[in-house]
Design a protein around this motif. Structure first.
Motif, PDB file in Angstrom:
ATOM      1  N   ALA A   1      46.281  95.682  46.607  1.00 11.38           N
ATOM      2  CA  ALA A   1      47.144  95.133  45.390  1.00 11.38           C
ATOM      3  C   ALA A   1      46.835  96.013  44.137  1.00 11.38           C
ATOM      4  O   ALA A   1      47.859  96.444  43.592  1.00 11.38           O
ATOM      5  N   GLN A   2      45.347  96.209  43.889  1.00 11.52           N
ATOM      6  CA  GLN A   2      45.119  96.843  42.670  1.00 11.52           C
ATOM      7  C   GLN A   2      45.797  98.434  42.828  1.00 11.52           C
ATOM      8  O   GLN A   2      46.200  99.016  41.915  1.00 11.52           O
ATOM      9  N   LEU A   3      45.640  99.006  44.081  1.00 16.41           N
ATOM     10  CA  LEU A   3      45.882 100.229  44.433  1.00 16.41           C
ATOM     11  C   LEU A   3      47.252 100.535  44.011  1.00 16.41           C
ATOM     12  O   LEU A   3      47.853 101.454  43.558  1.00 16.41           O
ATOM     13  N   CYS A   4      48.137  99.506  44.699  1.00 16.04           N
ATOM     14  CA  CYS A   4      49.581  99.824  44.648  1.00 16.04           C
ATOM     15  C   CYS A   4      50.019  99.379  43.168  1.00 16.04           C
ATOM     16  O   CYS A   4      50.914 100.203  42.678  1.00 16.04           O
ATOM     17  N   GLY A   5      49.313  98.448  42.550  1.00 16.86           N
ATOM     18  CA  GLY A   5      49.956  98.270  41.073  1.00 16.86           C
ATOM     19  C   GLY A   5      49.531  99.487  40.282  1.00 16.86           C
ATOM     20  O   GLY A   5      50.453  99.913  39.299  1.00 16.86           O
ATOM     21  N   SER A   6      48.420 100.204  40.314  1.00 20.76           N
ATOM     22  CA  SER A   6      48.036 101.609  39.778  1.00 20.76           C
ATOM     23  C   SER A   6      48.896 102.549  39.892  1.00 20.76           C
ATOM     24  O   SER A   6      49.315 103.044  39.210  1.00 20.76           O
ATOM     25  N   VAL A   7      49.262 102.687  41.303  1.00 23.94           N
ATOM     26  CA  VAL A   7      50.173 103.756  41.704  1.00 23.94           C
ATOM     27  C   VAL A   7      51.497 103.948  40.777  1.00 23.94           C
ATOM     28  O   VAL A   7      52.313 104.481  40.660  1.00 23.94           O
ATOM     29  N   PHE A   8      51.989 102.267  41.031  1.00 24.77           N
ATOM     30  CA  PHE A   8      53.291 101.963  40.409  1.00 24.77           C
ATOM     31  C   PHE A   8      53.256 102.338  39.022  1.00 24.77           C
ATOM     32  O   PHE A   8      54.214 103.053  38.650  1.00 24.77           O
ATOM     33  N   LEU A   9      52.334 102.041  38.158  1.00 27.91           N
ATOM     34  CA  LEU A   9      52.129 102.219  36.738  1.00 27.91           C
ATOM     35  C   LEU A   9      52.000 103.696  36.469  1.00 27.91           C
ATOM     36  O   LEU A   9      52.645 104.384  35.535  1.00 27.91           O
ATOM     37  N   LEU A  10      51.471 104.567  37.347  1.00 25.05           N
ATOM     38  CA  LEU A  10      51.460 105.947  37.249  1.00 25.05           C
ATOM     39  C   LEU A  10      52.731 106.701  37.292  1.00 25.05           C
ATOM     40  O   LEU A  10      53.065 107.525  36.612  1.00 25.05           O
ATOM     41  N   LEU A  11      53.564 106.028  38.309  1.00 22.78           N
ATOM     42  CA  LEU A  11      55.006 106.652  38.626  1.00 22.78           C
ATOM     43  C   LEU A  11      55.784 106.129  37.507  1.00 22.78           C
ATOM     44  O   LEU A  11      56.647 106.861  37.061  1.00 22.78           O
ATOM     45  N   VAL A  12      55.915 104.866  37.155  1.00 23.44           N
ATOM     46  CA  VAL A  12      56.913 104.495  36.038  1.00 23.44           C
ATOM     47  C   VAL A  12      56.354 104.521  34.679  1.00 23.44           C
ATOM     48  O   VAL A  12      57.304 104.511  33.900  1.00 23.44           O
ATOM     49  N   GLY A  13      55.383 104.513  34.328  1.00 23.05           N
ATOM     50  CA  GLY A  13      54.622 104.367  32.928  1.00 23.05           C
ATOM     51  C   GLY A  13      54.391 102.950  32.574  1.00 23.05           C
ATOM     52  O   GLY A  13      54.721 101.857  33.477  1.00 23.05           O
ATOM     53  N   ALA A  14      54.303 102.656  31.394  1.00 24.96           N
ATOM     54  CA  ALA A  14      53.795 101.337  30.795  1.00 24.96           C
ATOM     55  C   ALA A  14      54.928 100.510  30.557  1.00 24.96           C
ATOM     56  O   ALA A  14      55.020  99.008  30.475  1.00 24.96           O
ATOM     57  N   GLY A  15      56.163 100.740  30.624  1.00 21.25           N
ATOM     58  CA  GLY A  15      57.456  99.952  30.381  1.00 21.25           C
ATOM     59  C   GLY A  15      57.653  99.824  28.674  1.00 21.25           C
ATOM     60  O   GLY A  15      57.067 100.256  27.964  1.00 21.25           O
ATOM     61  N   SER A  16      58.740  99.167  28.578  1.00 26.43           N
ATOM     62  CA  SER A  16      59.213  99.240  27.160  1.00 26.43           C
ATOM     63  C   SER A  16      58.356  98.249  26.198  1.00 26.43           C
ATOM     64  O   SER A  16      58.328  98.323  24.892  1.00 26.43           O
ATOM     65  N   TRP A  17      57.802  97.374  26.923  1.00 28.23           N
ATOM     66  CA  TRP A  17      56.913  96.574  26.031  1.00 28.23           C
ATOM     67  C   TRP A  17      55.572  97.100  26.018  1.00 28.23           C
ATOM     68  O   TRP A  17      54.628  96.503  26.775  1.00 28.23           O
ATOM     69  N   SER A  18      55.144  98.161  25.321  1.00 33.55           N
ATOM     70  CA  SER A  18      53.869  98.807  25.268  1.00 33.55           C
ATOM     71  C   SER A  18      53.588  99.745  24.174  1.00 33.55           C
ATOM     72  O   SER A  18      54.568  99.971  23.580  1.00 33.55           O
ATOM     73  N   VAL A  19      52.272  99.936  23.991  1.00 34.25           N
ATOM     74  CA  VAL A  19      52.056 100.997  23.016  1.00 34.25           C
ATOM     75  C   VAL A  19      52.753 102.323  23.251  1.00 34.25           C
ATOM     76  O   VAL A  19      53.180 102.866  22.500  1.00 34.25           O
ATOM     77  N   ASP A  20      52.793 102.559  24.356  1.00 28.91           N
ATOM     78  CA  ASP A  20      53.282 103.994  24.820  1.00 28.91           C
ATOM     79  C   ASP A  20      54.714 104.038  24.630  1.00 28.91           C
ATOM     80  O   ASP A  20      55.071 105.101  24.152  1.00 28.91           O
ATOM     81  N   ALA A  21      55.417 103.043  24.652  1.00 33.26           N
ATOM     82  CA  ALA A  21      56.830 103.182  24.290  1.00 33.26           C
ATOM     83  C   ALA A  21      57.156 103.080  22.994  1.00 33.26           C
ATOM     84  O   ALA A  21      57.991 103.801  22.553  1.00 33.26           O
ATOM     85  N   ARG A  22      56.216 102.425  22.249  1.00 34.39           N
ATOM     86  CA  ARG A  22      56.462 102.586  20.771  1.00 34.39           C
ATOM     87  C   ARG A  22      55.906 104.118  20.194  1.00 34.39           C
ATOM     88  O   ARG A  22      56.670 104.622  19.357  1.00 34.39           O
ATOM     89  N   LEU A  23      55.027 104.557  20.674  1.00 32.30           N
ATOM     90  CA  LEU A  23      54.777 105.884  20.381  1.00 32.30           C
ATOM     91  C   LEU A  23      55.719 107.004  20.771  1.00 32.30           C
ATOM     92  O   LEU A  23      56.116 107.518  19.961  1.00 32.30           O
ATOM     93  N   THR A  24      56.358 106.796  22.017  1.00 32.65           N
ATOM     94  CA  THR A  24      57.467 107.413  22.483  1.00 32.65           C
ATOM     95  C   THR A  24      58.668 107.532  21.407  1.00 32.65           C
ATOM     96  O   THR A  24      59.219 108.496  21.010  1.00 32.65           O
ATOM     97  N   ALA A  25      58.958 106.189  21.041  1.00 25.83           N
ATOM     98  CA  ALA A  25      60.017 105.914  20.260  1.00 25.83           C
ATOM     99  C   ALA A  25      59.914 106.697  18.753  1.00 25.83           C
ATOM    100  O   ALA A  25      60.649 107.006  18.147  1.00 25.83           O
ATOM    101  N   THR A  26      58.515 106.482  18.301  1.00 30.64           N
ATOM    102  CA  THR A  26      58.179 106.965  16.918  1.00 30.64           C
ATOM    103  C   THR A  26      58.625 108.570  17.031  1.00 30.64           C
ATOM    104  O   THR A  26      58.738 109.167  16.313  1.00 30.64           O
ATOM    105  N   ALA A  27      57.970 109.195  18.173  1.00 33.42           N
ATOM    106  CA  ALA A  27      58.039 110.665  18.259  1.00 33.42           C
ATOM    107  C   ALA A  27      59.279 111.161  18.474  1.00 33.42           C
ATOM    108  O   ALA A  27      59.690 112.216  17.941  1.00 33.42           O
ATOM    109  N   ARG A  28      60.272 110.328  19.061  1.00 34.02           N
ATOM    110  CA  ARG A  28      61.566 110.856  19.224  1.00 34.02           C
ATOM    111  C   ARG A  28      62.291 110.722  17.835  1.00 34.02           C
ATOM    112  O   ARG A  28      63.061 111.532  17.455  1.00 34.02           O
ATOM    113  N   SER A  29      61.897 109.540  17.133  1.00 28.89           N
ATOM    114  CA  SER A  29      62.553 109.434  15.752  1.00 28.89           C
ATOM    115  C   SER A  29      62.013 110.632  14.876  1.00 28.89           C
ATOM    116  O   SER A  29      63.152 111.081  14.119  1.00 28.89           O
TER     117      SER A  29
END
Length: 162
Positions: free
Chosen positions: A130-158
């Motif tokens: 389960a941990q392996l599958c969840g980790s691989v999933f996150l590697l493939l899709v990223g953190a999702g829109s409710w994440s610090v990564d998404a905020r940083l991406t939006a800030t960089a785009r802006s």
């Protein structure tokens, strides 16, 4: 995207839906908790377990693994550099499966002396899978829109559009 897009921008980019937070919470909490337990229960879940499993230098590798699980688990929970944080956890889960769980198949698992066979292997390895599958999933899709990564991406785009 422009040619100026750096590897760092690709690392944090995510277009995954907000629902990914459920996978991040599950995966992050389990890694964070397991990392802490390596220090609070060293005989059964830290160096003692590593020693019993036959891992060399258990007094070194158990705390190192614990630190990685704590740091990566916290990063995954926050959704900060999620893709980078899951890479060592994928290695961690593959190692756990190969070193501690796979020997169950042929009845040679020191941590699980009473279990043997493929069915027992699948039972004991369910959290690792389960941990392996969840980790691989996150590697493939990223953190999702409710994440610090998404905020940083939006800030960089802006900033790039101004």
């Amino acid at each position: 995207m422009s040619d100026n897009r750096t590897w760092r921008a690709r690392l944090i980019a995510t277009s995954a839906p907000a629902a990914v937070i459920w996978i991040r919470v599950y995966v992050g909490v389990v890694f964070l908790t397991e990392g802490i337990l390596k220090f609070t229960r060293p005989d059964t879940l830290g160096a003692g377990r590593f020693d019993k499993a036959g891992i060399p230098a258990p007094g070194f590798f158990a705390p190192v693994d614990g630190v990685f699980e704590i740091v990566c688990g916290a990063l995954i929970l926050a959704g900060l550099v999620t893709r980078l944080a899951v890479v060592p956890m994928i290695v961690d889960m593959v190692g756990a499966l190969l070193i501690t769980k796979l020997p169950i198949v042929w009845g040679d698992a020191p941590l699980f002396a009473r279990e043997s066979g493929f069915g027992d292997f699948l039972h004991e390895a369910r959290l690792d899978f389960a941990q392996l599958c969840g980790s691989v999933f996150l590697l493939l899709v990223g953190a999702g829109s409710w994440s610090v990564d998404a905020r940083l991406t939006a800030t960089a785009r802006s900033a790039a559009s101004h």
